[in-house]
Design a protein around this motif. Structure first.
Motif, PDB file in Angstrom:
ATOM      1  N   MET A  87      -4.358   9.760   0.540  1.00  0.00           N
ATOM      2  CA  MET A  87      -5.016   8.829   0.549  1.00  0.00           C
ATOM      3  C   MET A  87      -3.815   7.811   0.076  1.00  0.00           C
ATOM      4  N   ALA A  88      -4.756   6.495  -0.119  1.00  0.00           N
ATOM      5  CA  ALA A  88      -3.974   5.270   0.022  1.00  0.00           C
ATOM      6  C   ALA A  88      -4.176   4.448  -1.628  1.00  0.00           C
ATOM      7  N   ILE A 108      -4.357   2.234   8.929  1.00  0.00           N
ATOM      8  CA  ILE A 108      -3.879   1.722   7.629  1.00  0.00           C
ATOM      9  C   ILE A 108      -4.914   1.054   6.941  1.00  0.00           C
ATOM     10  N   LEU A 109      -6.133   0.750   7.446  1.00  0.00           N
ATOM     11  CA  LEU A 109      -7.110  -1.155   7.365  1.00  0.00           C
ATOM     12  C   LEU A 109      -8.211   0.358   5.436  1.00  0.00           C
ATOM     13  N   ASP A 110      -8.548   1.186   7.178  1.00  0.00           N
ATOM     14  CA  ASP A 110      -9.564   2.110   5.867  1.00  0.00           C
ATOM     15  C   ASP A 110      -9.399   3.202   5.953  1.00  0.00           C
ATOM     16  N   THR A 150       0.618  -1.454  -0.086  1.00  0.00           N
ATOM     17  CA  THR A 150      -0.219  -0.331   0.231  1.00  0.00           C
ATOM     18  C   THR A 150       1.154   1.248   0.045  1.00  0.00           C
ATOM     19  N   LEU A 151       0.258   2.177  -1.188  1.00  0.00           N
ATOM     20  CA  LEU A 151       1.275   3.801  -0.958  1.00  0.00           C
ATOM     21  C   LEU A 151       0.241   4.735  -0.320  1.00  0.00           C
ATOM     22  N   ILE A 152       1.129   5.174   0.852  1.00  0.00           N
ATOM     23  CA  ILE A 152       0.147   6.827   1.324  1.00  0.00           C
ATOM     24  C   ILE A 152       0.937   7.877   0.654  1.00  0.00           C
ATOM     25  N   VAL A 161      -7.736   2.479  -2.635  1.00  0.00           N
ATOM     26  CA  VAL A 161      -7.982   2.155  -1.812  1.00  0.00           C
ATOM     27  C   VAL A 161      -8.301   2.644  -0.688  1.00  0.00           C
ATOM     28  N   TRP A 162      -8.370   3.637  -0.176  1.00  0.00           N
ATOM     29  CA  TRP A 162      -9.314   4.768   0.278  1.00  0.00           C
ATOM     30  C   TRP A 162      -8.952   6.155   0.557  1.00  0.00           C
TER      31      TRP A 162
END
Length: 406
Positions: A229-230, A284-286, A218-220, A239-240
């Protein structure tokens, strides 16, 4: 039209806007204070507070000190050393890249990179380090990869605009952030584009871009509108998105909420801060916001140890926050106005650089000063890098130094 505003002239802009000028009006006016900033004249920012007397409790010493060309050449850039393979890699604004021995500072290699017109490339972001490549970005929208072994050019790839963040490499992919809000993924070996993602940015922003954070697949990314944004590292799929902070206030300056700090992660929680909108912890999940502290903002950066966050604010204060709640536990104000770097945790204490080339050691218990040493004659704005028992400093005048404390 977009405007990237250096931090040192934001006070001027604030006065103008409060008196009725819009951002467009400001940009078109011949303002002596703003002109002075860009032409090297008078500095209208708040002068740094004088250093206060203290009782040294530890001994800090310079292990080695060298020079990397012109440094940032007094520009606001994201040139930060990269460390790996027993070497430290650093670049200056005028296309010079060096690799030095991490322990002694001895020069392993250096190269000067030119563009197709044989003019010096002006680096603005880097260095990032991959498996075999040192990757840097320029102010004219070019990404350049060099061999980490000898500095030879591996590839050059054009991107959409200036690169003002440090490239990050994982799983053979180099992630590039540009000032127009784009994220570009390049193949580390060839420089070919793997995917890209575009994100709109506000018309008025603070100059700077946070370095992306990669956590497994995952990229933040933090953006100038206060959102985190992820994206999926493999293909850039959404992702979210999380609204870490919401713009408030009547003027454009009051509503600046740029997330330009480098986000950090611990145990599934992402910590970040914005220019005007406070600091926050995000799952980090959502992307769920776990806590916010609207009283503690930063454009400089934050770091962590096992229990606490350390953050430098725009006043030149260093604060300790509880990672579980975001509550402020202490605030060190002795360095007011000294335009501090991001703090870093070091051997149970905290290290931070300032505008006059000093490096300060602070107690993690209460923030009191423990030691200081001047390593450069110019400002330090790159975040210190800690490896083992050594902290590495890169100043705007090109000074590259290794320090230890007992």
């Amino acid at each position: 039209m977009r405007f990237k505003i250096p931090l040192t002239i934001l006070p001027i802009l604030a006065v103008l806007i409060l008196s009725g000028c819009s951002a467009m009006d400001w940009a078109s006016e011949s303002l002596s204070g703003v002109k002075d900033y860009f032409t090297g004249g008078a500095d209208n920012s708040e002068p740094p507070s004088p250093l206060v007397e203290y009782n040294p409790e530890i001994q800090a010493q310079v292990v080695w000190k060298e020079n990397v060309g012109v440094g940032t050449d007094e520009q606001t850039l994201k040139l930060v050393p990269a460390i790996g393979n027993g070497k430290i890699y650093a670049a200056d604004r005028d296309g010079l890249v060096q690799a030095r021995d991490l322990t002694t500072g001895n020069l392993a290699w250096e190269v000067e990179i030119e563009d197709q017109n044989e003019d010096a490339v002006h680096f603005s972001g880097g260095a990032g380090l991959g498996a075999t490549a040192v990757i840097l970005g320029s102010n004219n929208g070019e990404v350049i990869a060099l061999s980490a072994e000898n500095g030879s050019v591996l590839w050059k790839t054009p991107v959409s605009s200036e690169v003002m963040s440090v490239p990050v490499v994982a799983s053979g992919i180099a992630i590039i952030r540009t000032t127009d809000g784009s994220v570009i993924a390049l193949n580390e070996k060839t420089g070919q584009k793997v995917w890209s993602y575009e994100h709109n940015v506000p018309a008025l922003t603070v100059r700077g871009t946070g370095t992306p954070l990669i956590i497994e697949d995952t990229l933040i990314e933090g953006y100038d509108n206060g959102k985190l944004m992820a994206l999926r590292l493999e293909d850039g799929k959404y992702v979210w998105e999380s609204s870490v902070t919401i713009p408030k206030g009547r003027s454009e300056v009051e509503r600046l909420v740029d997330i330009d700090v480098d986000p950090i992660e611990s145990r599934g929680v992402i910590y970040t801060a914005s220019y005007n909108g406070g600091s926050a912890a995000v799952s980090i999940l959502d992307g769920d916001v776990l806590w916010r502290n609207e009283a503690v903002s930063s454009h400089t950066g934050l770091s962590q140890d096992e229990q606490y966050l350390y953050i430098s604010n725009s006043d030149g204060h260093v604060l300790q926050l509880d990672k579980r709640t975001g509550s402020s536990l202490w605030e060190q104000k002795d360095l007011h106005g000294r335009r501090l770097t991001s703090p870093v945790a070091y051997q149970g204490n905290v290290v931070v650089g300032d505008v006059e080339g000093y490096v300060h050691w602070l107690s993690s218990t209460d923030g009191r000063q423990l030691a200081r040493v001047q390593v450069a004659g110019d400002a330090i704005d790159a975040k210190p890098v800690v490896v083992g028992d050594t902290v590495y400093i890169y100043a705007k005048d090109g000074t590259l130094a290794a320090l230890k404390a007992q």
